[in-house]
Design a protein around this motif. Structure first.
Motif, PDB file in Angstrom:
ATOM      1  N   VAL B 183      74.736 174.065  15.653  1.00  0.00           N
ATOM      2  CA  VAL B 183      73.980 173.716  14.445  1.00  0.00           C
ATOM      3  C   VAL B 183      74.102 174.804  13.398  1.00  0.00           C
ATOM      4  O   VAL B 183      74.294 174.570  12.132  1.00  0.00           O
ATOM      5  CB  VAL B 183      72.475 173.713  14.725  1.00  0.00           C
ATOM      6  CG1 VAL B 183      71.387 173.484  13.616  1.00  0.00           C
ATOM      7  CG2 VAL B 183      72.415 172.268  15.515  1.00  0.00           C
ATOM      8  N   ILE B 187      76.075 174.204   9.835  1.00  0.00           N
ATOM      9  CA  ILE B 187      74.977 173.940   8.943  1.00  0.00           C
ATOM     10  C   ILE B 187      75.451 173.724   7.485  1.00  0.00           C
ATOM     11  O   ILE B 187      75.113 172.830   7.035  1.00  0.00           O
ATOM     12  CB  ILE B 187      74.023 175.271   8.886  1.00  0.00           C
ATOM     13  CG1 ILE B 187      72.735 174.780   8.109  1.00  0.00           C
ATOM     14  CG2 ILE B 187      74.505 176.254   8.614  1.00  0.00           C
ATOM     15  CD1 ILE B 187      71.677 173.839   8.802  1.00  0.00           C
ATOM     16  N   LEU B 251      73.554 167.211  14.165  1.00  0.00           N
ATOM     17  CA  LEU B 251      72.254 167.932  14.926  1.00  0.00           C
ATOM     18  C   LEU B 251      72.363 167.357  16.282  1.00  0.00           C
ATOM     19  O   LEU B 251      71.245 167.459  17.055  1.00  0.00           O
ATOM     20  CB  LEU B 251      71.154 167.015  14.353  1.00  0.00           C
ATOM     21  CG  LEU B 251      71.039 167.392  12.690  1.00  0.00           C
ATOM     22  CD1 LEU B 251      69.775 166.565  12.322  1.00  0.00           C
ATOM     23  CD2 LEU B 251      70.708 168.998  12.693  1.00  0.00           C
TER      24      LEU B 251
END
Lengths: 196, 322
Positions: B183, B187, B251
């Protein structure tokens, strides 16, 4: 602007905060609105007070008040007195299709015969029915609320000051009379029957 | 026989999701947007807080006359809404929602398929714009085309970064390879992917192709009734697909702090719903970008960011494997 994009974050915060607050929508037909006192909804006629002086009809900027009347003679109050003539109201109508809710008629009425009522749900499908005749205007009087209370530190209303002045005057007069009555016995040196 | 039944069941499930989720998101948008603006939103349809508003809208749309302008390219004009809507149904088939093959149809080149088919959806707007014989529609169609060109690239680059990290193009494969530290690692790619996806769906603040104050309703200006409703439905189906894809790619899909085995689908759903809320939130908050700002954002911000993400992914990947 502290760092680039802080404005964007601020915008997001504003919308999120608004979402958590109570919405301001008025659910009108389900919930009646909470109207302030002195709301200008409809005009009520307290016809018992009306003397057909015609001031309201003459001051109305829209000429939306219709008044018809005739004179009647009243027999003398005391024997040997003179006959009096009196105005009798035949028709009092307000055309709310023309009325612009300025309230001048209510301001100008010297006899307190016209009042604002907060009722506003009198829409019609026919424009002619917006002319409210005398009986309907009288019915609106039942919806006129009590005048709102004065502000905490406000001056007393004129009626009250006048009444108080009169009452004070009367009280002073009575006190003076009582004093005068009391002073009368003091003129004598000794009063019989008081020293027991 | 059981194979056929299995496939039929999966397809029915996907179809149900395709019909229900866009409506749920649409209704959520009604309510969330209203409350973010201090309003209540629909309150009457269906009795309880207007839950059936979109059903009522659908009935209304179905009753309206279906008009094709005299000068329009009839066939193309009538075909465009289907072209806009169906790709999202196809994409939904390939998105995994849980472990153990909980997917309409697992594809080896899942990312490739999904992104290619999503690109087709935009063609619907293009066809509508060209076929309407209306200058506003044409402008809208051209803006759609420009937007597609600008935003398909960062989207692909961001998706490529994930594919590199996982070493596979298959969507379930990507989730299998997922670790929580992906993550923070991905990102930037995730943000680029999501933003570019919003732009491709023509959602505010990237809704210049339908900018109602400038070009009426862009490519959809001439549409009425059910065909117009299909375009609207395509937008919401697009939100479902974009949010599901973002949660799968960036995610970790069905991975969660606990219960990854039994409750995997719930995690996917939760992430999708949160992202969908974000889509609505962005729409309420930001004003529309100008056409040139849109292009500038794509070419000077998103693409460099996506390239940087790919470089980062490559470096980290090499460091890990060596």
């Amino acid at each position: 602007m502290s760092f680039p994009g802080s404005g964007l974050a601020k915008g997001l915060a504003v919308t999120l905060r608004t979402m958590t607050k109570r919405s301001v929508t008025a659910q009108y037909p389900d919930v009646q609105p909470d109207l302030p006192p002195r709301t200008r909804g409809v005009i009520g006629l307290f016809e018992e007070n009306c003397t057909v002086c015609m001031l309201c009809a003459r001051e109305c900027p829209d000429w939306c008040i219709y008044i018809d009347s005739h004179k009647e003679t009243v027999p003398p109050a005391a024997p040997g007195g003179r006959e009096r003539s009196r105005n009798v109201l035949d028709r009092f109508a307000i055309d709310f299709a023309l009325c612009m809710y300025c309230g001048i008629c209510i301001e100008v009425c010297p006899f307190d015969a016209l009042f604002w009522s907060p009722e506003f749900e009198y829409a019609e499908t026919d424009i002619r029915e917006l002319t409210h005749e005398r009986d309907k205007l009288r019915e609106w009087m039942w919806t006129v609320p009590e005048p709102p209370a004065l502000d905490p530190a406000a001056e007393d209303p004129k009626e009250l000051t006048a009444a108080r002045k009169a009452a004070d005057k009367l009280a002073a007069q009575q006190a003076a009379e009582a004093e005068a009555r009391e002073e009368e016995p003091q003129d004598r040196p000794d009063t019989p029957g008081e020293g027991t | 026989m059981s194979d056929a039944l299995d496939i039929a069941l999966r397809l029915v499930a996907v179809f149900v999701v395709f019909l229900v989720f866009p409506l749920v998101i649409g209704q959520t948008e009604h309510k969330v947007m209203a409350h973010m603006q201090g309003r209540l939103g629909p309150m009457y349809a269906g009795g309880f807080h207007g839950w059936a508003q979109l059903v009522a809208d659908g009935v209304k749309f179905a009753q309206k006359e279906d008009i094709v302008p005299a000068g329009a390219d009839r066939r193309i004009f009538q075909l465009a809404p289907a072209v806009a809507l169906l790709p999202y149904l196809l994409v939904l088939v390939a998105i995994p929602i849980g472990p153990h093959n909980a997917v309409g149809q697992a594809l080896d080149a899942g990312i490739f398929f999904v992104l290619a088919v999503m690109g087709v959806g935009v063609l619907g707007s293009l066809m509508a714009g060209w076929a309407s014989a209306n200058k506003f529609s044409l402008l809208g169609g051209l803006r759609t085309a420009a937007q597609l060109l600008a935003y398909e690239l960062p989207m692909l680059l961001a998706a490529a970064s994930v594919a590199m990290a996982a070493g596979t193009l298959s969507l379930p494969g990507i989730i299998e390879a997922f670790h929580w530290w992906w993550v923070p690692w991905q990102i930037v790619g995730g943000v680029v992917f999501f933003t570019a996806g919003l732009a491709e769906l023509q959602r505010p603040p990237f809704d210049m192709p339908v900018a109602d104050s400038e070009i009426i309703f862009g490519a959809y200006t001439e549409y009425t009734g059910l065909r117009f409703a299909l375009f609207l439905l395509a937008e919401y189906a697009g939100i479902v697909v974009l949010c599901a894809l973002t949660s799968v790619l960036f995610l970790g899909g069905w991975h969660g702090p606990f219960g990854a085995d039994g409750l995997g689908w719930l995690w996917t759903l939760l992430k999708t719903v949160i992202l969908a809320f974000g889509v609505i939130w962005l729409r309420v908050t930001y004003p529309r970008l100008r056409e040139d700002q849109l292009q500038k954002l794509a070419w000077t911000v998103l693409i460099p960011l996506a390239l940087a993400q790919i470089a980062l992914t490559g470096v980290v990947k090499v460091v890990i494997s060596s």
